[in-house]
Scaffold this motif. Structure first.
Motif, PDB file in Angstrom:
ATOM      1  N   ASP A  87       0.728  -1.260  -0.081  1.00 26.08           N
ATOM      2  CA  ASP A  87      -0.128   0.024   0.063  1.00 26.08           C
ATOM      3  C   ASP A  87       0.708   1.280  -0.045  1.00 26.08           C
ATOM      4  N   ARG A  88       1.990   1.230   0.800  1.00 20.56           N
ATOM      5  CA  ARG A  88       2.448   2.516   1.107  1.00 20.56           C
ATOM      6  C   ARG A  88       3.325   2.904  -0.312  1.00 20.56           C
ATOM      7  N   HIS A  89       3.386   2.148  -1.104  1.00 21.07           N
ATOM      8  CA  HIS A  89       4.308   2.669  -2.351  1.00 21.07           C
ATOM      9  C   HIS A  89       3.383   2.948  -3.573  1.00 21.07           C
ATOM     10  N   ASP A  91       1.206   5.349  -3.789  1.00 22.89           N
ATOM     11  CA  ASP A  91       1.124   6.841  -4.395  1.00 22.89           C
ATOM     12  C   ASP A  91       2.501   7.150  -5.376  1.00 22.89           C
ATOM     13  N   GLU A  92       3.628   6.741  -5.119  1.00 25.47           N
ATOM     14  CA  GLU A  92       4.538   7.130  -5.722  1.00 25.47           C
ATOM     15  C   GLU A  92       4.990   6.162  -6.914  1.00 25.47           C
ATOM     16  N   GLY A  94       2.958   3.174  -7.698  1.00 24.34           N
ATOM     17  CA  GLY A  94       1.663   2.400  -8.088  1.00 24.34           C
ATOM     18  C   GLY A  94       1.812   1.849  -9.595  1.00 24.34           C
ATOM     19  N   ARG A 116       0.323  -1.411  -8.090  1.00 22.77           N
ATOM     20  CA  ARG A 116      -1.143  -1.367  -8.116  1.00 22.77           C
ATOM     21  C   ARG A 116      -1.818  -2.852  -8.302  1.00 22.77           C
TER      22      ARG A 116
END
Ligand code: WT7
Length: 660
Positions: A87-89, A91-92, A94, A116
């Motif tokens: 999840d934490r990846h 944003d940057e 995906g 994603r």
């Protein structure tokens, strides 16, 4: 590139190598001060590892050592491993690739999962597991080969707080049953089969046989890997098709469960000296921090890299350095389904070239095989994308090291020789590639913060050059916390030889990994191998007792002793000495039955290299089998001192039959 005799001669003589300048300039860790930093600020410096993760709740304390050897790390902290690896990846990164999977058949398309995609797959399977009834803290067993559903299932479990227990797909049905029973695991994720050297292999048949040996009700999810190549087993009661379950959850998001730092992330069974495999317990906060930190510091993993470790996820190397470490750092991790020699002996190099891999992390046994096959295979490919090479699992001899350095690394890549174990969770003794001088054959200094020593039987540090035992004198975040449901065995297996077990002072507790080692004047450690009755075959640990009990289970066998003997490619191979009951012949048929018995009980990896039938086994006066002597015979290193033998004449007989 043809062989250059001058270059070969120079390499053969050189016994230390500096990290290449081009590497140092960009290394994640390049300041030698880091060693002092950890020494001066211990355990506080470990915050550096924890800082690589996103915590839902900050931890209160780095280390709670109030009840050694039951250490706790990052106590009070809360987090989720799947959130940290996926999840934490988004944003940057995906749209960047998380997992690049290459199947064995060359005409099959590779499968690419962006972060994603991975998020979607993990969420849907997490929802499917929940729908099946899996609750937090239920152990889910995975018996899967190198297909993407394996890391997806692991991360899905992590998401809902269900510890996974992955059983290597090459292990037998019996081994699966033993592990599911030991973990009281009600759920299994497996598949119909996979490809090995061009042929589909029936895996579900084996899984079903294993399930027959499980003493409680189970539910099984079956991945369809083979499609039309499948074996048509169909699904039994309580068996579900993976795709069907996931399709029902299409688009479902599952909130990552908040886990305490010390909550179990997974179990991994490994061989010990007794027949029962040990269920090594790893935790969410300490383990994940540790593998993220060592992936960054030792493997030099950066988010934009394509990292390739052709190990199997069914072993700890794959857990730590294919799945958790690389994904925690948001990089692209590769998976390869097949063997390195299919369809040709350049398959690894073809993959490195095609995907422009930055790192390559493998076992010495593979390097020895590559070396035997010849340098024309790596040299037929453009390997210039490689920046770092690594080895793990067993000692590497300087000749193999240098071959790897020259023919794979083009003398441009540092090599990290990483000593660690299933129990340590991650790397412990190895150079830092941007800092350390490399000495082929030596793993190097302990990592910053790791207090590893080489001691004699009394626990005193040995002089440089003398052989002794490796010990670890301080805890570390990635350490196992206990053996599943067996605190007592945890203490007796690892914490008795050199500890004062009555003390509650942590400095009186010393971890014993059961390896022999030497140390040099620069503090470089050369690991010599196991000092217990464990054989290291191709970098995999096998207990002699497990193999012996499999052999004794074969009809007609009265007694068996198993030892490791040197092997050109495997490092060590299994040698079996067998006494038959009266009326049985030590013929080819009997040998085949023994090999089959071992394959059924453990798996082909434990198959004896040779079976020697003998009327008697060498024993001490007190009746203990003299393994050391049998090892000498297997290695043909002479007979040593036979004076304490109860039956010395038998030694010559065994020796002669081995040499036939
Ligand atoms: C045993 C641990 C670590 C993942 C793979 C094996 C041996 C491991 C090295 C090395 C010499 C090594 C040790 C250790 N070992 N790495 N770089 N040099 N020996 O994990 O199955 O838990 O086996 O492998 O003997 O105790 P494992």
């Amino acid at each position: 590139m043809s062989e250059d005799p001058e270059l070969e001669a120079r390499l053969a003589e050189q016994d230390s190598f500096e990290p290449p300048e081009s590497f140092v300039e960009q290394a994640n860790v390049s300041d030698p001060e880091i060693y002092e930093e950890f020494e001066e600020n211990w355990p506080g410096a470990w915050e550096r590892a924890a800082d690589l993760l996103d915590w839902k709740t900050e931890y209160d304390e780095v280390l709670d050592d109030s009840n050694p050897p039951f250490y706790e790390w990052f106590t009070g902290g809360e987090l989720n491993a799947s959130y940290n690896c996926v999840d934490r990846h988004l944003d940057e990164r995906g749209d960047e690739v998380a997992i690049e999977w290459v199947g064995e058949p060359t005409d099959e398309a590779n499968r690419t999962y962006t972060y994603r995609d991975l998020y979607d797959e993990v969420n849907e399977f997490a929802a499917a597991l929940r729908a099946l009834g899996v609750e937090e803290d239920d152990v889910v067993t995975m018996y899967l080969p190198m297909i993407p559903e394996l890391p997806i299932a692991m991360l899905a479990c992590a998401r809902i707080g269900a510890p996974h227990s992955v059983v290597f797909a090459g292990f037998s049905a019996d081994a699966l049953a033993t592990r599911m029973n030991a973990a009281d695991s009600d759920y299994l994720v497996t598949c119909d089969g996979y490809y090995r050297r061009g042929d589909p292999l029936d895996h579900l048949g084996k899984a079903n046989e294993g399930l027959d040996g499980v003493g409680h009700d189970t539910e099984t999810v079956v991945v369809d890997r083979l499609g039309d190549d499948g074996f048509g087993h169909g699904l039994g009661d309580d068996q579900y098709d993976y795709d069907d379950l996931v399709a029902e959850q299409s688009g479902t998001a599952v909130e990552p469960v908040t886990r305490d730092a010390e909550d179990m992330l997974f179990l991994m069974y490994t061989s010990g000296t007794t027949g029962e495999p040990k269920g090594v317990k790893h935790t969410t906060g300490g383990y994940l921090s540790y593998v993220a930190w060592t992936s960054q510091a030792v493997l030099d993993v950066k988010p934009e890299d394509t990292y390739f470790c052709p190990a199997d996820i069914g072993w700890i190397t794959g857990h730590s350095y294919i799945v958790y470490g690389p994904l925690a750092l948001g990089t692209t991790t590769m998976m390869y389904e097949g063997t390195p020699d299919y369809p040709e002996r350049d398959r690894m190099w073809e993959i490195v070239e095609e995907y422009e891999a930055d790192q390559f992390y493998t076992a010495p046994t593979a390097i020895r095989a590559f070396m035997k096959w010849g340098s024309e295979y790596p040299e037929g490919h453009d390997l210039s994308s490689l920046r770092l090479l690594g080895t793990v699992g067993e000692p590497i001899n300087p000749r193999a090291w240098k071959w790897y350095y020259k023919h794979v690394g083009n003398e441009d890549c540092p090599i990290v020789d990483t000593w660690w174990q299933t129990e340590t969770g991650g790397m412990m003794v190895t150079g830092l590639p941007g800092i350390s001088t490399m000495k082929p054959g030596s793993a190097g200094r302990p990592l910053p913060g790791i207090d590893a020593r080489v001691v004699d039987a009394a626990g005193e540090e040995v002089d440089a050059g003398k052989a002794g035992y490796l010990t670890v004198n301080k805890p570390w975040p990635g350490m196992l916390r206990t053996l599943y449901n067996n605190d007592e065995r945890f203490v007796s297996e690892y914490w008795t030889e050199y500890s004062d077990t009555d003390s509650d002072d942590p400095s009186d507790w010393v971890y014993f990994p059961e390896d022999g080692a030497k140390i040099d004047d620069d503090g470089y450690i050369t690991v010599l191998g196991r000092v217990d009755d464990v054989i290291n075959v191709s970098g995999h640990r096998l207990g002699t007792m497990e193999i012996e009990s499999a052999i004794v289970g074969v009809e007609g066998v009265a007694e068996a002793a198993v030892v490791g003997g040197a092997h050109e490619v495997k490092g060590e191979a299994v040698y079996a000495y067998v006494i038959l009951e009266d009326g049985y012949e030590g013929d080819d048929e009997m040998e085949a039955a023994i090999v089959e018995g071992v394959e059924d009980a453990i798996g082909p990896i434990a198959r004896p290299e040779s079976v020697v039938f003998t009327p008697e086994l060498p024993k001490t006066r007190s009746g203990k089998i003299m393994r050391r002597l049998l090892e000498d015979i297997a290695n043909d290193e002479g007979l040593g001192d036979t004076s304490t033998l109860r039956n010395p004449e038998i030694v010559e007989d065994i020796r002669e039959s081995v040499q036939d």
